[in-house]
Design a protein around this motif. Structure first.
Motif, PDB file in Angstrom:
ATOM      1  N   VAL A  39      32.699 -33.632  -9.807  1.00  0.00           N
ATOM      2  CA  VAL A  39      33.334 -33.889 -11.101  1.00  0.00           C
ATOM      3  C   VAL A  39      32.482 -34.867 -11.903  1.00  0.00           C
ATOM      4  O   VAL A  39      32.510 -36.074 -11.651  1.00  0.00           O
ATOM      5  N   PRO A  40      31.664 -34.406 -12.857  1.00  0.00           N
ATOM      6  CA  PRO A  40      30.892 -35.320 -13.703  1.00  0.00           C
ATOM      7  C   PRO A  40      31.746 -35.875 -14.841  1.00  0.00           C
ATOM      8  O   PRO A  40      32.378 -35.099 -15.573  1.00  0.00           O
ATOM      9  N   VAL A  41      31.784 -37.182 -14.974  1.00  0.00           N
ATOM     10  CA  VAL A  41      32.618 -37.823 -15.998  1.00  0.00           C
ATOM     11  C   VAL A  41      31.750 -38.770 -16.810  1.00  0.00           C
ATOM     12  O   VAL A  41      31.116 -39.678 -16.255  1.00  0.00           O
TER      13      VAL A  41
ATOM     14  N   ASP B 183      24.036 -34.560 -11.721  1.00  0.00           N
ATOM     15  CA  ASP B 183      24.943 -33.423 -11.559  1.00  0.00           C
ATOM     16  C   ASP B 183      24.158 -32.154 -11.213  1.00  0.00           C
ATOM     17  O   ASP B 183      24.535 -31.399 -10.308  1.00  0.00           O
ATOM     18  N   GLN B 184      23.044 -31.926 -11.918  1.00  0.00           N
ATOM     19  CA  GLN B 184      22.217 -30.751 -11.635  1.00  0.00           C
ATOM     20  C   GLN B 184      21.595 -30.818 -10.246  1.00  0.00           C
ATOM     21  O   GLN B 184      21.452 -29.793  -9.574  1.00  0.00           O
ATOM     22  N   GLU B 185      21.228 -32.001  -9.817  1.00  0.00           N
ATOM     23  CA  GLU B 185      20.628 -32.152  -8.484  1.00  0.00           C
ATOM     24  C   GLU B 185      21.644 -31.890  -7.373  1.00  0.00           C
ATOM     25  O   GLU B 185      21.332 -31.236  -6.367  1.00  0.00           O
ATOM     26  N   LEU B 186      22.867 -32.392  -7.542  1.00  0.00           N
ATOM     27  CA  LEU B 186      23.858 -32.327  -6.471  1.00  0.00           C
ATOM     28  C   LEU B 186      24.645 -31.030  -6.446  1.00  0.00           C
ATOM     29  O   LEU B 186      25.196 -30.670  -5.399  1.00  0.00           O
ATOM     30  N   ARG B 187      24.717 -30.329  -7.570  1.00  0.00           N
ATOM     31  CA  ARG B 187      25.614 -29.184  -7.647  1.00  0.00           C
ATOM     32  C   ARG B 187      25.312 -28.111  -6.596  1.00  0.00           C
ATOM     33  O   ARG B 187      26.255 -27.606  -5.955  1.00  0.00           O
ATOM     34  N   PRO B 188      24.055 -27.704  -6.373  1.00  0.00           N
ATOM     35  CA  PRO B 188      23.818 -26.704  -5.314  1.00  0.00           C
ATOM     36  C   PRO B 188      24.233 -27.202  -3.930  1.00  0.00           C
ATOM     37  O   PRO B 188      24.788 -26.442  -3.135  1.00  0.00           O
ATOM     38  N   LEU B 189      23.954 -28.480  -3.632  1.00  0.00           N
ATOM     39  CA  LEU B 189      24.332 -29.035  -2.334  1.00  0.00           C
ATOM     40  C   LEU B 189      25.846 -29.065  -2.178  1.00  0.00           C
ATOM     41  O   LEU B 189      26.383 -28.723  -1.120  1.00  0.00           O
ATOM     42  N   ALA B 190      26.538 -29.485  -3.245  1.00  0.00           N
ATOM     43  CA  ALA B 190      27.995 -29.549  -3.192  1.00  0.00           C
ATOM     44  C   ALA B 190      28.608 -28.162  -3.030  1.00  0.00           C
ATOM     45  O   ALA B 190      29.586 -27.980  -2.289  1.00  0.00           O
ATOM     46  N   ALA B 191      28.036 -27.174  -3.703  1.00  0.00           N
ATOM     47  CA  ALA B 191      28.562 -25.807  -3.610  1.00  0.00           C
ATOM     48  C   ALA B 191      28.444 -25.275  -2.191  1.00  0.00           C
ATOM     49  O   ALA B 191      29.378 -24.639  -1.669  1.00  0.00           O
TER      50      ALA B 191
ATOM     51  N   GLN C  43      35.868 -34.474   0.268  1.00  0.00           N
ATOM     52  CA  GLN C  43      36.606 -33.389  -0.381  1.00  0.00           C
ATOM     53  C   GLN C  43      36.168 -33.257  -1.836  1.00  0.00           C
ATOM     54  O   GLN C  43      36.023 -32.151  -2.359  1.00  0.00           O
ATOM     55  N   ARG C  44      35.933 -34.433  -2.472  1.00  0.00           N
ATOM     56  CA  ARG C  44      35.616 -34.445  -3.904  1.00  0.00           C
ATOM     57  C   ARG C  44      34.711 -35.640  -4.186  1.00  0.00           C
ATOM     58  O   ARG C  44      34.861 -36.705  -3.579  1.00  0.00           O
ATOM     59  N   LEU C  45      33.765 -35.470  -5.120  1.00  0.00           N
ATOM     60  CA  LEU C  45      32.905 -36.567  -5.547  1.00  0.00           C
ATOM     61  C   LEU C  45      32.946 -36.646  -7.069  1.00  0.00           C
ATOM     62  O   LEU C  45      32.564 -35.702  -7.764  1.00  0.00           O
ATOM     63  N   VAL C  46      33.454 -37.784  -7.577  1.00  0.00           N
ATOM     64  CA  VAL C  46      33.547 -38.009  -9.020  1.00  0.00           C
ATOM     65  C   VAL C  46      32.360 -38.866  -9.454  1.00  0.00           C
ATOM     66  O   VAL C  46      32.154 -39.959  -8.919  1.00  0.00           O
TER      67      VAL C  46
ATOM     68  N   ARG D 203      43.810 -41.523 -10.617  1.00  0.00           N
ATOM     69  CA  ARG D 203      45.083 -40.907 -10.221  1.00  0.00           C
ATOM     70  C   ARG D 203      44.974 -39.386 -10.222  1.00  0.00           C
ATOM     71  O   ARG D 203      45.446 -38.710  -9.302  1.00  0.00           O
ATOM     72  N   SER D 204      44.351 -38.833 -11.246  1.00  0.00           N
ATOM     73  CA  SER D 204      44.268 -37.383 -11.394  1.00  0.00           C
ATOM     74  C   SER D 204      43.515 -36.738 -10.244  1.00  0.00           C
ATOM     75  O   SER D 204      43.879 -35.649  -9.776  1.00  0.00           O
ATOM     76  N   TYR D 205      42.463 -37.393  -9.792  1.00  0.00           N
ATOM     77  CA  TYR D 205      41.624 -36.819  -8.734  1.00  0.00           C
ATOM     78  C   TYR D 205      41.896 -37.448  -7.370  1.00  0.00           C
ATOM     79  O   TYR D 205      41.142 -37.198  -6.427  1.00  0.00           O
TER      80      TYR D 205
END
Length: 634
Positions: A330-332, A315-323, A299-302, A347-349
């Motif tokens: 979520v890049p932190v 983040d740039q590599e995964l963003r198209p695949l995730a979309a 559902q989500r990848l932090v 907790r937040s995510y």
């Protein structure tokens, strides 16, 4: 010449060839070089005028002669047949007398022969002319199957390579010719390389297993030429690469084992539909874990990462695949040492699974920066684990290392302490399942010798090797990441999972093989006039000759053939927490001696190697710290 000019020449040539074919048919029918043409002269003109429009319609003149396929025979056959049928119908409807049907049949055969042969002769001429172009590398292709044949045609059309021979181990193909090239047996490689001036061998067996490719590469390795390989069949079929997208043979092709198909149930158990966090997400292992996780549709990848550039890159590599998969990414930017912040983050995510890959792992660097290595690898693991427990995370998986087994360096000792921390937390109970996965070197990671050796070979050497007898375990990064995910799904709490790394590899042999794969020769006693020198520089601080995966012999298998469960000694949390608190305080005070004493007390297998330089550095830092106020040290 312009394309239109070349097409006009082709049309004009066909006009005269077809007219000549009709005259030849009349001459053969009447067995005379001066046949009676009174009835046929108009047909000699009509023959090309009816055939050429058909050729245009069928696309004969759109084909580039140099790249022409055998399908041209079908086009010529169809075009001539339709034109002859048209002539025959015209003669029949007009009731023209004196026209021999034999002339039309002979013309049909000769027209196909003349027009078809002209194409193949022209193609042969152009290809032979191109073979003489300066600068083309003469190459041989190992594998005379469909991929090898396609590769030969593709290379001929290019300007970089000139294929001159095939090699294949199938007896039925040997001594035959494919794509105009002779197929030789593997036993003839040395002779063919010498007589034909081959400088590279291209491996074209994309459907072969990894083990089979490794056997072929081992056969080709001793020969003095560079090796390149065609991509795998899956990539070719998917269209992501073409058959001529050659790549250099990597050491992974020689050392990689036949992959064991992953258990889809284990891969999905802790990921699919869940919120997942990866610490060290921009590192070699962390980034590959992220790639594998995205394929399981969480559902989500932090992405938790200390390095801004590494976080940006993944983040740039995964963003198209995730979309495309509808995954929230979520890049932190942050450290595993920030316990309160990481608890709030989880907790937040709603994080349910954590893969803890963040670590300082370069042995010499950690040896020179021991307190930072200890804080990040051990104390950072404690804080992230406690944050996960407080946030109600279901599964926490630590990425450990074979250097944690009987460690001789601070990096290994700090990772062994991290294992002890998770084991103790698991015994405390709670809803979070803690486990750890231990494995050796991964090929191509930032800490691997393979990229270093490759760079040294490209620069002409020398290769720097710490000891001639040093050995290491190796595994590919994707295989290691898949096994980590599957091991985490097996966890009940407190397990030390150990991956089957296969047989250890002698690094000197690895270096020599990499040199030979580049078409060069390492300088040694057998080859004093070789190309690349190998310098023995001595073991680095804390480095071991060989690595182990188990502390003892108490180990059992699991449901996965490459994952084992080790049973090793533990420390109770009540005893460990006091040491950890004192160690944290010592690190804050820059008290190197106290921190190392506490580390040796907690990790009883730790036997420090040479630490002279690290001790000198910390004596200087301690002298500087003694002049500062206590508050500034925090």
């Amino acid at each position: 010449m312009r394309r239109r000019d070349k097409q006009f020449i082709a049309v004009l040539t066909d006009f005269f060839l077809l007219a000549f074919a009709f005259w030849s048919a009349v001459a053969l029918r009447f067995d005379s070089l001066t046949p009676p043409l009174q009835v046929y002269y108009w047909m000699a003109l009509a023959a090309p005028l009816t055939a050429i429009p058909v050729f245009i319609r069928l696309g004969l003149y759109r084909a580039v002669v140099r790249f022409m396929e055998d399908r041209v025979v079908y086009v010529v056959f169809l075009g001539v047949t339709l034109s002859v049928l048209g002539l025959t119908a015209f003669v029949a409807f007009q009731h023209i007398l004196g026209v021999s049907r034999g002339v039309l049949v002979i013309y049909w055969l000769l027209a196909i022969l003349y027009v078809g042969a002209s194409r193949f002769l022209a193609r042969s001429y152009f290809l032979n002319a191109e073979r003489q172009l300066a600068g083309r590398k003469r190459v041989a292709i190992y594998g005379a199957g469909r991929a090898g044949t396609q590769l030969a045609f593709a290379l001929r059309a290019g300007r970089d390579y000139l294929p001159v021979a095939f090699f294949d181990d199938k007896a039925e193909l040997q001594r035959t010719e494919l794509a105009g090239l002779r197929v030789y047996a593997p036993e003839e490689i040395a002779e063919v390389l010498a007589t034909k001036g081959v400088t590279e061998i291209l491996l074209a067996v994309p459907s072969a297993s990894r083990a089979r490719r490794a056997e072929i590469l081992a056969l080709l390795e001793p020969f003095p030429c560079a090796l390149k390989i065609v991509p795998g069949m899956a990539d070719i079929v998917s269209g992501s690469v073409t058959v001529d997208a050659l790549r250099p043979v990597d050491i992974e092709d020689l050392l990689g084992r036949e992959a064991v198909a992953p258990d889809a149930r284990l891969l999905a158990a802790c990921i699919t539909g869940k919120s997942v966090l990866v610490s060290g997400a921009g590192g070699s292992i962390g980034a590959e874990l992220c790639r594998q996780i995205v394929t399981q549709r969480p559902q989500r990848l932090v992405l938790l990462e200390l390095s801004e550039f590494a976080l940006y890159a993944i983040d740039q590599e995964l963003r198209p695949l995730a979309a495309r998969a509808g995954i929230e990414l979520v890049p932190v930017l942050g450290s595993v040492l920030h316990q309160r912040r990481n608890e709030l983050l989880m907790r937040s995510y709603g994080v349910e699974t954590v893969y803890h890959a963040a670590a300082y792992k370069h042995v010499p660097l950690v040896e020179h920066n021991p307190v930072e290595g200890l804080r990040n690898n051990a104390i950072g693991t404690r804080r992230l684990a406690e944050a996960a427990a407080a946030a109600g995370v279901q599964t926490f998986v630590l990425i450990s290392t074979d250097k944690a087994v009987r460690p001789t360096n601070i990096m290994g000792a700090s990772k062994r302490l991290a294992e002890l921390i998770l084991q103790a937390l698991a015994r405390q109970g709670g809803s979070t399942r803690f486990c750890m996965v231990r494995f050796g070197n991964v090929l191509g990671s930032s800490g691997s010798v393979v990229p270093l050796f490759r760079k040294q070979i490209e620069s002409g050497g020398p290769i720097t090797l710490t000891h001639p007898d040093i050995t290491r375990f190796f595994m590919t990064i994707p295989e290691a990441a898949q096994l980590v995910i599957q091991a985490g799904a097996m966890a009940q709490g407190g397990e030390v999972f150990v991956l089957d790394m296969g047989k250890p590899v002698r690094i000197l042999d690895l270096a020599k093989r990499m040199v030979r794969l580049s078409g060069l020769e390492a300088i040694d006693e057998q080859h004093p006039n070789g190309d690349i020198a190998i310098d023995i520089v001595g073991l680095r601080p804390g480095e071991k000759l060989y690595e182990e995966l188990l502390i003892g012999d108490n180990v059992e298998g699991t449901t996965h053939p490459l994952i084992m469960r080790a049973f090793e000694h533990e420390l109770p949390w009540s005893e460990l927490i006091e040491r950890l608190q004192a160690m944290d305080d010592a690190c804050r005070r820059f008290d190197y001696a106290d921190a190392m004493s506490l580390l040796r007390g907690a990790v009883c297998e730790y036997t420090p190697g040479h630490q002279g330089e690290a001790e000198l550095l910390w004596r200087r830092l301690e002298r500087s710290a003694s002049t500062m106020s206590p508050s500034s040290l925090h």
